[in-house]
Write an enzyme that holds these catalytic residues in place. Structure first.
Site: not given
Length: 560
Positions: A51, A113-114, A163, A466
């Site tokens: 993602e 969940f999630q 959802k 760097m």
């Protein structure tokens, strides 16, 4: 007409002219992905490997086109994986709409969940965030999100949808989205005051930031610089707004800017700041920055006025519009004596590097010659980023895409993919250090999946370059966790992910490798092996004045 929430999302995207989406599916966003399957003729969906890659790709798409980039993610870890990409876009004022889905309304707030409060998490790094709990509010919310993302100072907006909203139906009425002209926020007196300051100046200097790119002000900027006869420097974000081959151009300003720009700004009597925010990497010691000059700042965001540097006068407005007005009131000016002084600095303090060995500056100069500057360059963050800013000549806006404000390692490859999708007829090349490449090298699988002929140049010095440079100069060579003691073969990794791979170990191999990559119709990785202690110069130590810029010759003189 009655539509489901999932259908409304896609209809709203079509209203906004969106035909490209970067994302990764999951449980809560399945209704939208199912509808996307049914409407696959209307949208190109790029399935990234992660993602974060989707967010960076949407960012690269947006920066290279000026359009709003769009990314999708599911709830929980799917949405949190977008966070770094959203923050990157926020810091660099990139228009993006991130659409995520959450658990159903009855499960919100129950540690389901999630489940995660992604709107809350991203509040400090978005222009605005929404959570949609009612399907009747969905269309208006998405329309507002796009308007906010692209208006004024652009930036990312998050729309989180439960959802159940994507499954419910309601009446949908399409609307026609009209192009909006920037609101005029400045007055004639503002323009007159600015013109008066410019006419009174004997040693003007123009300092250009990312706002000049965003506003599309390149033509107005060119006319302005030539009317005033003033030297021009830029920031990382401002690259390409002013032609890097123009005789008035003096290079980047700041920590790794040219001595000409840093010394010139330190001696000017008027600093004309166009779409720039006085980042600490530009100003160095704020108390001594442009201490001999009056400062005129033009910016669309009022919050940037007097935030980091006190200015003598400011105009809040769209830079393109403001410059149009100023140009109409200016006659041709003559600052030939001042320009002669700047030319002396150019001659005395050119950018230089060791030409006896393979170096990143050499690779970038050869790339510039082969592409004639007609390419989109993306970078990750570190030494290679600074070399890419210094040695490639950016002639047009939206051709240099890099993480400036946040400094996101792993940004470049995703952005490269997004820019290539948006600009299929242009060469798009990512320049990365080996440390950055490790962050998101899985996105090579995305490039190969879609046969995107991007070029990934890995500047491989087996160290975090760097950070090592700072450790060498300021930390008594304590190389704590900056050396890679491993056996990773980047060419084999690239080949394993479906890409062509070329290894370069000496100067004579650079041009043939670049030519082969530029002719390829598939993604190519070029693994360039350079020495671990090459350094970026000039450099300004943190907290020092930009007039204290030093290079390798200065270090040698001190040690003698």
């Amino acid at each position: 007409m009655q539509l489901t929430g999932a259908q409304i999302v896609l209809e709203c995207l079509k209203e906004q002219g969106v035909n490209t989406i970067f994302g990764y599916p999951g449980g809560t966003i399945l209704n939208i992905y199912d509808e996307l399957y049914k409407q696959s003729d209307n949208f190109l969906h790029i399935l990234t490997s992660h993602e974060q890659g989707a967010a960076h790709a949407a960012d690269g798409y947006a920066r290279s086109t000026g359009k709003v980039g769009v990314c999708f993610a599911t709830s929980g870890p799917g949405s949190t994986n977008l966070v770094t990409g959203i923050a990157t876009a926020y810091m660099d004022s990139v228009p993006m709409v991130a659409i995520t889905c959450n658990v159903t309304l009855p499960l919100l707030g129950k540690d389901s969940f999630q489940e995660v409060d992604i709107a809350g998490i991203t509040m400090p790094i978005t222009k605005h965030g929404y959570i949609v709990k009612d399907v009747k509010e969905l269309a208006d919310t998405i329309r507002k999100a796009f308007k906010i993302a692209r208006s004024g100072r652009p930036g990312p907006v998050l729309v989180d949808i439960t959802k159940d909203v994507t499954a419910k139906t309601c009446d949908f009425r399409p609307v026609v989205i009209a192009d909006e002209e920037p609101a005029k926020t400045f007055k004639t007196d503002d323009i007159n005051t600015a013109v008066k300051m410019i006419k009174a100046s004997k040693r003007p200097y123009i300092y250009v930031g990312g706002g000049a790119v965003i506003s599309g002000a390149s033509e107005e900027l060119k006319k302005f610089a030539e009317l005033v006869q003033a030297p021009v420097c830029d920031t990382l974000m401002g690259k390409g707004a002013f032609d890097g081959t123009n005789k008035l151009y003096t290079g980047m300003i700041g920590m790794h800017g040219t001595k000409t720009s840093n010394f010139g700004v330190s001696e000017c009597d008027l600093l004309i700041t166009l779409g720039a925010r006085f980042s600490d990497r530009v100003t160095g010691n704020a108390k001594t920055f442009a201490s001999k000059a009056k400062i005129l700042q033009i910016d669309i965001d009022a919050a940037e006025i007097n935030k980091n540097i006190h200015v003598n006068y400011a105009i809040v407005g769209d830079l393109k519009k403001v410059l149009e007005c100023i140009n109409s009131k200016l006659d041709q000016m003559d600052h030939s004596q001042w320009l002669a002084k700047i030319d002396e600095y150019k001659e005395k303090y050119p950018l230089s590097y060791d030409t006896s060995k393979l170096t990143c500056p050499y690779i970038i100069e050869e790339l510039d010659k082969l592409t004639k500057g007609d390419a989109i360059i993306t970078t990750d963050v570190g030494q290679h980023q600074m070399w890419a800013a210094q040695y490639y000549k950016y002639r047009e806006p939206r051709t240099f895409l890099t993480s400036g404000g946040l400094g996101t390692m792993g940004y470049g490859l995703g952005a490269c993919i997004g820019a290539k999708v948006a600009n299929p007829d242009k060469h798009v090349i990512n320049i990365a250090g080996d440390g950055c490449f490790r962050m998101n090298m899985n996105e090579l699988a995305t490039a190969s999946r879609y046969d995107l002929p991007v070029i990934e140049i890995v500047i491989n010095n087996s160290v975090l370059g760097m950070v090592r440079q700072w450790q060498t100069l300021f930390y008594e060579q304590h190389y704590s966790q900056t050396v890679f003691h491993d056996k990773v073969d980047y060419c084999k990794v690239a080949e394993g992910l479906g890409c062509m791979a070329i290894r370069v170990t000496k100067k004579s191999e650079v041009v043939p490798a670049l030519k082969k990559a530029l002719k390829s119709d598939k993604p190519v990785l070029i693994d360039c092996i350079i020495e671990e202690d090459d350094k970026v110069f000039p450099m300004v130590p943190a907290g020092a004045s930009i007039s204290d810029a030093f290079d390798e010759k200065d270090l040698s003189s001190k040690s003698e």
